[in-house]
Design a protein around this motif. Structure first.
Motif, PDB file in Angstrom:
ATOM      1  N   PRO A 182       0.790  -1.244   0.000  1.00  0.00           N
ATOM      2  CA  PRO A 182      -0.134   0.205   0.132  1.00  0.00           C
ATOM      3  C   PRO A 182       0.840   1.144  -0.026  1.00  0.00           C
ATOM      4  O   PRO A 182       0.629   2.260  -0.510  1.00  0.00           O
ATOM      5  CB  PRO A 182      -0.760  -0.132   1.186  1.00  0.00           C
ATOM      6  CG  PRO A 182      -0.998  -1.564   1.730  1.00  0.00           C
ATOM      7  CD  PRO A 182       0.537  -2.123   1.012  1.00  0.00           C
ATOM      8  N   ASP A 183       1.949   1.159   0.594  1.00  0.00           N
ATOM      9  CA  ASP A 183       2.976   2.637   0.734  1.00  0.00           C
ATOM     10  C   ASP A 183       3.305   2.897  -0.667  1.00  0.00           C
ATOM     11  O   ASP A 183       3.374   4.085  -1.260  1.00  0.00           O
ATOM     12  CB  ASP A 183       3.985   2.195   1.763  1.00  0.00           C
ATOM     13  CG  ASP A 183       3.671   2.532   2.924  1.00  0.00           C
ATOM     14  OD1 ASP A 183       2.413   2.657   3.466  1.00  0.00           O
ATOM     15  OD2 ASP A 183       4.489   2.228   3.967  1.00  0.00           O
ATOM     16  N   LEU A 184       3.736   1.589  -1.396  1.00  0.00           N
ATOM     17  CA  LEU A 184       4.275   1.958  -2.905  1.00  0.00           C
ATOM     18  C   LEU A 184       3.204   2.247  -3.750  1.00  0.00           C
ATOM     19  O   LEU A 184       3.231   3.343  -4.606  1.00  0.00           O
ATOM     20  CB  LEU A 184       5.055   0.768  -3.349  1.00  0.00           C
ATOM     21  CG  LEU A 184       5.620   0.697  -4.708  1.00  0.00           C
ATOM     22  CD1 LEU A 184       6.439   1.860  -4.841  1.00  0.00           C
ATOM     23  CD2 LEU A 184       6.258  -0.499  -5.086  1.00  0.00           C
ATOM     24  N   ALA A 196       9.446  12.759 -10.628  1.00  0.00           N
ATOM     25  CA  ALA A 196       8.127  12.999  -9.929  1.00  0.00           C
ATOM     26  C   ALA A 196       7.932  12.006  -9.049  1.00  0.00           C
ATOM     27  O   ALA A 196       7.031  12.089  -8.090  1.00  0.00           O
ATOM     28  CB  ALA A 196       7.276  12.937 -11.167  1.00  0.00           C
ATOM     29  N   VAL A 197       8.118  10.734  -9.184  1.00  0.00           N
ATOM     30  CA  VAL A 197       8.103   9.488  -8.277  1.00  0.00           C
ATOM     31  C   VAL A 197       8.782   9.712  -6.909  1.00  0.00           C
ATOM     32  O   VAL A 197       8.400   9.364  -5.994  1.00  0.00           O
ATOM     33  CB  VAL A 197       8.385   8.161  -8.986  1.00  0.00           C
ATOM     34  CG1 VAL A 197       8.281   6.977  -8.044  1.00  0.00           C
ATOM     35  CG2 VAL A 197       7.510   7.872 -10.178  1.00  0.00           C
ATOM     36  N   LYS A 198       9.983  10.293  -7.146  1.00  0.00           N
ATOM     37  CA  LYS A 198      10.775  10.535  -6.160  1.00  0.00           C
ATOM     38  C   LYS A 198      10.186  11.655  -5.254  1.00  0.00           C
ATOM     39  O   LYS A 198      10.110  11.600  -3.887  1.00  0.00           O
ATOM     40  CB  LYS A 198      12.202  11.078  -6.414  1.00  0.00           C
ATOM     41  CG  LYS A 198      13.009   9.764  -6.884  1.00  0.00           C
ATOM     42  CD  LYS A 198      14.254  10.362  -7.488  1.00  0.00           C
ATOM     43  CE  LYS A 198      15.258   9.175  -7.939  1.00  0.00           C
ATOM     44  NZ  LYS A 198      16.610   9.695  -8.431  1.00  0.00           N
ATOM     45  N   VAL A 242       4.644  11.754   0.625  1.00  0.00           N
ATOM     46  CA  VAL A 242       3.742  10.801   1.397  1.00  0.00           C
ATOM     47  C   VAL A 242       4.431  10.217   2.357  1.00  0.00           C
ATOM     48  O   VAL A 242       4.088   9.323   3.194  1.00  0.00           O
ATOM     49  CB  VAL A 242       3.147   9.960   0.636  1.00  0.00           C
ATOM     50  CG1 VAL A 242       2.349  10.797  -0.801  1.00  0.00           C
ATOM     51  CG2 VAL A 242       4.132   8.798  -0.446  1.00  0.00           C
ATOM     52  N   GLY A 243       6.034  10.514   2.495  1.00  0.00           N
ATOM     53  CA  GLY A 243       6.970  10.049   3.732  1.00  0.00           C
ATOM     54  C   GLY A 243       7.211   8.592   3.461  1.00  0.00           C
ATOM     55  O   GLY A 243       7.499   7.790   4.344  1.00  0.00           O
ATOM     56  N   LEU A 279      10.516  -0.323  -3.187  1.00  0.00           N
ATOM     57  CA  LEU A 279      10.608   0.083  -1.643  1.00  0.00           C
ATOM     58  C   LEU A 279      11.971  -0.597  -0.951  1.00  0.00           C
ATOM     59  O   LEU A 279      12.149  -1.723  -1.333  1.00  0.00           O
ATOM     60  CB  LEU A 279       9.543  -0.457  -0.712  1.00  0.00           C
ATOM     61  CG  LEU A 279       8.099   0.154  -1.057  1.00  0.00           C
ATOM     62  CD1 LEU A 279       6.998  -0.483  -0.197  1.00  0.00           C
ATOM     63  CD2 LEU A 279       8.168   1.602  -0.857  1.00  0.00           C
ATOM     64  N   PRO A 280      12.975   0.240  -0.339  1.00  0.00           N
ATOM     65  CA  PRO A 280      13.883  -0.468   0.136  1.00  0.00           C
ATOM     66  C   PRO A 280      14.080  -1.784   1.011  1.00  0.00           C
ATOM     67  O   PRO A 280      12.937  -1.606   1.928  1.00  0.00           O
ATOM     68  CB  PRO A 280      14.782   0.737   0.658  1.00  0.00           C
ATOM     69  CG  PRO A 280      13.934   1.747   1.143  1.00  0.00           C
ATOM     70  CD  PRO A 280      12.360   1.433   0.121  1.00  0.00           C
ATOM     71  N   PHE A 281      15.000  -2.430   0.917  1.00  0.00           N
ATOM     72  CA  PHE A 281      14.761  -3.654   1.776  1.00  0.00           C
ATOM     73  C   PHE A 281      14.966  -3.450   3.280  1.00  0.00           C
ATOM     74  O   PHE A 281      14.376  -4.038   4.107  1.00  0.00           O
ATOM     75  CB  PHE A 281      16.039  -4.587   1.396  1.00  0.00           C
ATOM     76  CG  PHE A 281      15.787  -5.440   0.054  1.00  0.00           C
ATOM     77  CD1 PHE A 281      15.488  -6.655   0.177  1.00  0.00           C
ATOM     78  CD2 PHE A 281      16.400  -5.043  -1.128  1.00  0.00           C
ATOM     79  CE1 PHE A 281      15.161  -7.525  -0.728  1.00  0.00           C
ATOM     80  CE2 PHE A 281      16.221  -5.817  -2.075  1.00  0.00           C
ATOM     81  CZ  PHE A 281      15.470  -7.122  -1.779  1.00  0.00           C
TER      82      PHE A 281
END
Length: 128
Positions: A18-20, A92-94, A100-101, A121-123
């Motif tokens: 959901p965060d991604l 834009a993605v960054k 959104v943190g 998302l980072p490991f």
């Protein structure tokens, strides 16, 4: 240029963390170019096919756990793979991720095997 993700892109976000997904939705509002979600959650079979074809280098892909998406610029009604377009899309993605943190990694920033379509998302913050 704000745009709405198309139905296929929304479908391809199913199973993505959901965060991604939140980052990708926000990026659609910020991106100077329209884009499509090409792939999100992947099966192990699909990942094996990509490794065999050389399109991926690992069976440890973040796609297998829903922690990665591949995006492609959509210009003039066509998916485009031109690197200069990714240099317009990635900021834009960054920016969306920062707003959104949510930390994000872009495959275009990797030192080897640069992967313009890939965002994950980072490991560290998002283990399997």
């Amino acid at each position: 240029m704000a745009f709405q993700l198309d139905a296929r892109s929304l479908q391809r976000l199913q199973g993505v963390h959901p965060d991604l997904a939140k980052v990708i939705h926000r990026a659609a509002a910020l991106s100077p170019i329209e884009f499509r979600v090409i792939e999100g959650l992947r099966t192990e079979k699909r990942q094996r096919e990509l490794v065999a074809s050389g399109a991926s280098k690992t069976m440890n892909s973040r796609h297998l756990t829903g922690h990665a998406v591949d995006l492609a610029p959509y210009v003039g009604g066509t998916i485009r793979w031109d690197w200069p377009l990714y240099h317009k899309l990635a900021p834009a993605v960054k920016q969306a991720a920062a707003e959104v943190g949510v930390p994000i990694e872009w495959g275009g920033d990797w030192r080897t095997f640069k992967d313009g379509p890939h965002f994950q998302l980072p490991f560290g913050g998002y283990p399997k």
